[in-house]
Motif scaffolding. Sequence first.
Motif, PDB file in Angstrom:
ATOM      1  N   LYS A 204       0.852  -1.194   0.000  1.00  0.00           N
ATOM      2  CA  LYS A 204       0.000   0.000   0.000  1.00  0.00           C
ATOM      3  C   LYS A 204       0.885   1.239   0.000  1.00  0.00           C
ATOM      4  O   LYS A 204       1.787   1.376   0.820  1.00  0.00           O
ATOM      5  CB  LYS A 204      -0.918  -0.005   1.230  1.00  0.00           C
ATOM      6  CG  LYS A 204      -1.942   1.113   1.231  1.00  0.00           C
ATOM      7  CD  LYS A 204      -3.049   0.881   2.261  1.00  0.00           C
ATOM      8  CE  LYS A 204      -2.551   0.917   3.673  1.00  0.00           C
ATOM      9  NZ  LYS A 204      -3.663   0.870   4.663  1.00  0.00           N
ATOM     10  N   GLY A 205       0.653   2.115  -0.953  1.00  0.00           N
ATOM     11  CA  GLY A 205       1.452   3.328  -1.050  1.00  0.00           C
ATOM     12  C   GLY A 205       2.415   3.331  -2.221  1.00  0.00           C
ATOM     13  O   GLY A 205       3.011   4.371  -2.525  1.00  0.00           O
ATOM     14  N   ILE A 206       2.574   2.188  -2.908  1.00  0.00           N
ATOM     15  CA  ILE A 206       3.445   2.143  -4.084  1.00  0.00           C
ATOM     16  C   ILE A 206       2.813   2.999  -5.188  1.00  0.00           C
ATOM     17  O   ILE A 206       1.672   2.764  -5.586  1.00  0.00           O
ATOM     18  CB  ILE A 206       3.637   0.695  -4.580  1.00  0.00           C
ATOM     19  CG1 ILE A 206       4.346  -0.154  -3.518  1.00  0.00           C
ATOM     20  CG2 ILE A 206       4.391   0.672  -5.904  1.00  0.00           C
ATOM     21  CD1 ILE A 206       5.763   0.266  -3.225  1.00  0.00           C
ATOM     22  N   PRO A 207       3.520   4.011  -5.708  1.00  0.00           N
ATOM     23  CA  PRO A 207       2.942   4.899  -6.731  1.00  0.00           C
ATOM     24  C   PRO A 207       2.640   4.156  -8.030  1.00  0.00           C
ATOM     25  O   PRO A 207       3.317   3.187  -8.384  1.00  0.00           O
ATOM     26  CB  PRO A 207       4.046   5.943  -6.950  1.00  0.00           C
ATOM     27  CG  PRO A 207       4.933   5.843  -5.754  1.00  0.00           C
ATOM     28  CD  PRO A 207       4.886   4.409  -5.334  1.00  0.00           C
ATOM     29  N   ILE A 208       1.615   4.614  -8.747  1.00  0.00           N
ATOM     30  CA  ILE A 208       1.284   4.044 -10.054  1.00  0.00           C
ATOM     31  C   ILE A 208       1.308   5.140 -11.115  1.00  0.00           C
ATOM     32  O   ILE A 208       1.206   6.330 -10.805  1.00  0.00           O
ATOM     33  CB  ILE A 208      -0.092   3.356 -10.054  1.00  0.00           C
ATOM     34  CG1 ILE A 208      -1.220   4.392  -9.882  1.00  0.00           C
ATOM     35  CG2 ILE A 208      -0.170   2.278  -8.984  1.00  0.00           C
ATOM     36  CD1 ILE A 208      -2.592   3.875 -10.268  1.00  0.00           C
ATOM     37  N   ALA A 323      -6.751   3.022  -6.580  1.00  0.00           N
ATOM     38  CA  ALA A 323      -5.378   3.389  -6.932  1.00  0.00           C
ATOM     39  C   ALA A 323      -5.362   4.598  -7.863  1.00  0.00           C
ATOM     40  O   ALA A 323      -4.504   5.484  -7.743  1.00  0.00           O
ATOM     41  CB  ALA A 323      -4.672   2.202  -7.586  1.00  0.00           C
ATOM     42  N   HIS A 328      -1.692   5.875  -5.968  1.00  0.00           N
ATOM     43  CA  HIS A 328      -0.823   4.795  -5.492  1.00  0.00           C
ATOM     44  C   HIS A 328      -1.691   3.603  -5.098  1.00  0.00           C
ATOM     45  O   HIS A 328      -2.914   3.728  -4.997  1.00  0.00           O
ATOM     46  CB  HIS A 328       0.024   5.261  -4.300  1.00  0.00           C
ATOM     47  CG  HIS A 328      -0.781   5.819  -3.154  1.00  0.00           C
ATOM     48  ND1 HIS A 328      -1.495   5.023  -2.281  1.00  0.00           N
ATOM     49  CD2 HIS A 328      -0.998   7.103  -2.751  1.00  0.00           C
ATOM     50  CE1 HIS A 328      -2.101   5.780  -1.380  1.00  0.00           C
ATOM     51  NE2 HIS A 328      -1.825   7.051  -1.645  1.00  0.00           N
TER      52      HIS A 328
END
Length: 344
Positions: A204-208, A323, A328
């Motif tokens: 959770k929090g990984i940018p897209i 997301a 993210h």
Amino acid sequence: TATHGAFGAIAFGIGTTQVRDVLATQTMAMESLKVRKIEVNGKLRPGVYAKDVTLHIIRMLGAKGGIGYAYEYSGTTFEHFSMEERMTVCNMAIEGGARCGYVNPDETTFEFLKNRPYSPTGEEWEQSIEEWKSFATDPDAEFDDIIRIDAEDIEPTVTWGISPDHGISIGESIPDPAAADADEKAVIEEALAYMKLPAGTPIKGIPIDVAFIGSCTNGRLSDFREAAKLLKGHKVADGVKAIAVPGSQITAIQCEKEGIAKIFQDAGFEWRAAGCSMCLAMNPDKLVGDQICASSSNRNFKGRQGSPIGRTILMSPIMVAAAAVEGHIADARETFNVTDNSAA
């Protein structure tokens, strides 16, 4: 092709050599399959959908765990699933290594087929129902393997690597190869090197960069209805390219009639013509460079979405919508304050 297993059909794709055999002889040589019963019982938690169920199963059994098997999906969870939810799970039996996956035909199946184009009518309809009922597994049937899963144990699930079985729940962290055994360590290291994700970090929090809702796995009317219900009033985050692609012309037309397409467009999604699109980089719908895509499709292999270094994270349509809004990987239950599931 495997999607048809939702109707109780034994359905699987074949290669060009097998097509030749079928055209020449109307038959095809293959080994007898073992049958694994996957029984899921109970009610899914709010914010957990059919896509989470199939990703959970694949994570549990592995992408090669189904080799040599047909998967029979059963249990109270599947009994209460709509046909479209069953289609989502059967669609991804192949990603779990199985030759096919199916759900026994029941009243839900018959109601879905009733009065549809090409469905039998009148007396022929009643005769067909009796025949279809006979296809269901006998109550005393023996299986080569039985897997039992409690629906309440399933969380919103996303992938972190380069295979559909590289899955974790939204509350977990990306695996650390240092904590794995020798065989797993090499697999994790290869996946993380390609995905450029830091080991041990919360997913959770990984940018897209891109958000894609569509495909034969999750491009159905119920998927778009549920996502639109939650997406209404929200906006796609700056810097995120969001694409919505209905899985069929019928779905596209109905979405436009119901105002679903407009909700997506108002939120900042590009509303595209029906098709495969970014699932397999169809036409111009491709990742660029090492862009990372939150995707409702079914495969996250290296280069799957067009760029040889593009990165794919699989999840449910609702998680893709979250997301897109957050910019993210996010927990849709928090983004949209999900308290119930009206569709999946």
